[in-house]
Enzyme design. Structure first.
Site, PDB file in Angstrom:
ATOM      1  N   GLU A 104       0.832  -1.214   0.000  1.00  0.00           N
ATOM      2  CA  GLU A 104       0.000   0.000   0.000  1.00  0.00           C
ATOM      3  C   GLU A 104       0.854   1.247   0.000  1.00  0.00           C
ATOM      4  OE1 GLU A 104       0.766   1.665   2.960  1.00  0.00           O
ATOM      5  OE2 GLU A 104       1.842  -0.201   3.403  1.00  0.00           O
ATOM      6  N   GLU A 113       4.443  -0.472   1.648  1.00  0.00           N
ATOM      7  CA  GLU A 113       4.538  -0.656   0.181  1.00  0.00           C
ATOM      8  C   GLU A 113       4.425  -2.127  -0.224  1.00  0.00           C
ATOM      9  OE1 GLU A 113       8.208   0.959  -1.320  1.00  0.00           O
ATOM     10  OE2 GLU A 113       7.808   2.971  -0.571  1.00  0.00           O
TER      11      GLU A 113
END
Lengths: 358, 358
Positions: A177, A324
């Protein structure tokens, strides 16, 4: 709601039959009993998930959902919201942490705009990202729900649709994310689901995210309290929690996990924000937990409460807090290792090695 | 003694200059400050060891030293000594745990007979193992020293010579071992070096190795006590400790580590027995610790005392206790990951990402 309903209905627990078969095979491998420890537990999990002793894990895809957050208006972050958009260009150019670590894991990265405030139409037009933007960021949950219930369902179904689409070419999913401010909704979600909502609880739970100065932590805690008190999310209703204090990317992650579980694919869950998505997935379907592999213990202090809620112990503990999907990428090599053990090692009989408690 | 002397003289600490350069580069990478935690510490270590910001780690070789132990006559193991030899055939056939995990790490495995009791001349003649047999197993240290001082030096120099020979084609070394009974000398070494030699200390230190029943632990503890009391190893003299209560493969590992350090190559140290070799290496040259990367925390309870003695925190903690170099193989992917971060990630300036505490 149709995809959501069908996906949830398709999720079955791990196969005990394949777990048992894997355990029997492991006991016959040329090593002292269970001497590879958690790697063997992982092998059993993968067998139970995939209904195979070959542990198919070669083709990996880390799906990175990006979204923005209205609650940044409360001053809960150090970075400007614009960084979400900037980082997506960095992901596409290949210069972010997830690019380095996904390459090392031989994993693809799929970037999904599920609610970025900035304009990414050039990347979407070029087919470099998946355009699934629900809105340009959530609303500020200090002033009302972060999103409508319909939008929450849409976020979940976005993740489910991506899992279904990628499944034929994917053995293992990873979650990732990007979203400036997203430790705030993630903290709100674990607070609501565990009932840790008073100031003392929140002080134990809420941390600095991407470097918020300690002096501003009370601002973040106050925003989370206000969001919960104002919106009354119902802890028994995962969609309500997601809608009222969640985020689009968190919903996308929850949907991806549920979709992976429905497809009987292992899903490697990254750190704090990804695990918030996993909590929503569990709230909607407890059996989905059977398909989650928690990659690493985040430095964000609330993460351990999330892991306890899921009943999971992470594979790695390396003081990471990047998100991430970087932790998921790093943990993926352990899945390859578990598969290598199951498929490459000899048995006592075939190798002519004396089995005496070995 | 010449190779030993020259090798020790060639060992210099890590380069602070390259550590600093690595740290400066890391601070400029597009992520929140130090957000990849221990992976970045590993990157700095690798820069300091290799004097390079490229972190050369691609070519890996796990050197697996095999030897037998006279102390097995005391009943300190469950398995018959013959298993050492059987497992070497398994390594060469590719069916052992180390084969599976080294393949996964894209690491070569070099098997060295440094003191196996059984006959391996067929494998040596075929060039499948390195024949460096010092003797067919050590002597029983309950009846006198495990080996002569000359043999201890020979074991060390064997490891050093292999490191020197492989260095031109090797970026990273790993340590591995096989030898029925070798948790007993390994426990004796940490006991001597830390002065934990009374019964209470030994009870805290000595564990079940490859599955010794708890009921037989007192036998193992008594053998270690007897070996130390009878032989009086001098904790200030690493060669003396190795000779009196050590093992040939432990000496080979210590030599390999010292040789790797002299060649400025990182060496990934596996579990309990390998770390006993690392303790001998530290006793001979404290600066060699700068080149050691401790792969994982072993289930063998004495391992934590070894790690404390070295001042190291292992990268992985997966309840493993197999040896062979399996933990080293598993940890090697983290070295690749650290190198990927250093060489593939963009800087804030080049990526156009706002750096505000990120």
């Amino acid at each position: 709601m149709k995809l959501l309903r069908e996906t949830l209905a398709a999720i079955a627990p791990q196969s005990q039959e394949y777990r048992d078969k894997a355990a029997a095979h492991i006991d016959d491998l040329t090593m002292p009993r269970r001497a590879l420890g958690r790697l063997l537990e992982l092998a059993e999990d993968l067998a139970g998930m995939t209904r195979s002793l070959q542990l198919p894990v070669a083709r990996k895809n880390i799906v990175l959902f990006a979204g923005d957050h209205g609650v940044v208006a409360q001053g809960v972050t150090l970075q400007p919201q614009e960084v979400t958009r900037q980082m997506i260009y960095n992901f596409i150019a290949g210069g972010a942490g997830i690019n380095a670590l996904a390459a090392n894991a031989r994993a693809a990265v799929t970037v999904v705009d599920i609610g970025v405030a900035g304009d990414l139409s050039d990347l979407a037009a070029a087919g470099k990202i998946v355009n699934a933007k629900i809105a340009p960021g959530t609303a500020d949950f200090c002033c009302g729900p972060a999103m409508t219930r319909d939008q929450a369902v849409q976020a979940l179904e976005t993740g489910m649709a991506i899992a279904a689409e990628l499944a034929p070419e994917t053995d293992v999913f990873g979650t990732g994310e990007m979203g400036i401010g997203n430790t705030t909704p993630s903290s709100a979600i674990i607070a609501v689901l565990t009932g840790m909502t008073d100031s003392t609880d929140l002080s134990a739970l809420v941390d600095r995210g991407a470097g918020l100065p300690s002096s501003q932590l009370p601002v973040k805690i106050a925003a989370i309290r206000r969001g919960i008190e104002l919106n009354h999310p119902d802890p028994a209703d995962g969609i309500d929690v997601l809608a009222k204090v969640g985020g689009f990317e968190i919903g996308g992650i929850a949907g991806l996990i549920l979709g992976a579980a429905a497809q009987r694919r292992p899903v490697v869950v990254d750190g704090f924000i990804s695990t918030a998505g996993a909590l929503i997935a569990k709230a909607l379907c407890p059996a989905a937990v059977d398909y989650m592999i928690c990659a690493h213990g985040s430095m964000e202090r609330g993460h351990r409460f999330m892991l306890e809620y899921l009943g999971k112990k992470p594979l790695l503990d390396l003081n990471m807090r990047l998100g991430e999907g970087t932790g998921a990428a790093l943990a993926m090599n352990l899945l390859d290792a578990a598969a290598a053990v199951m498929t490459r090692m000899a048995t006592f009989g075939s190798a002519g090695v004396t089995d005496r408690g070995l």
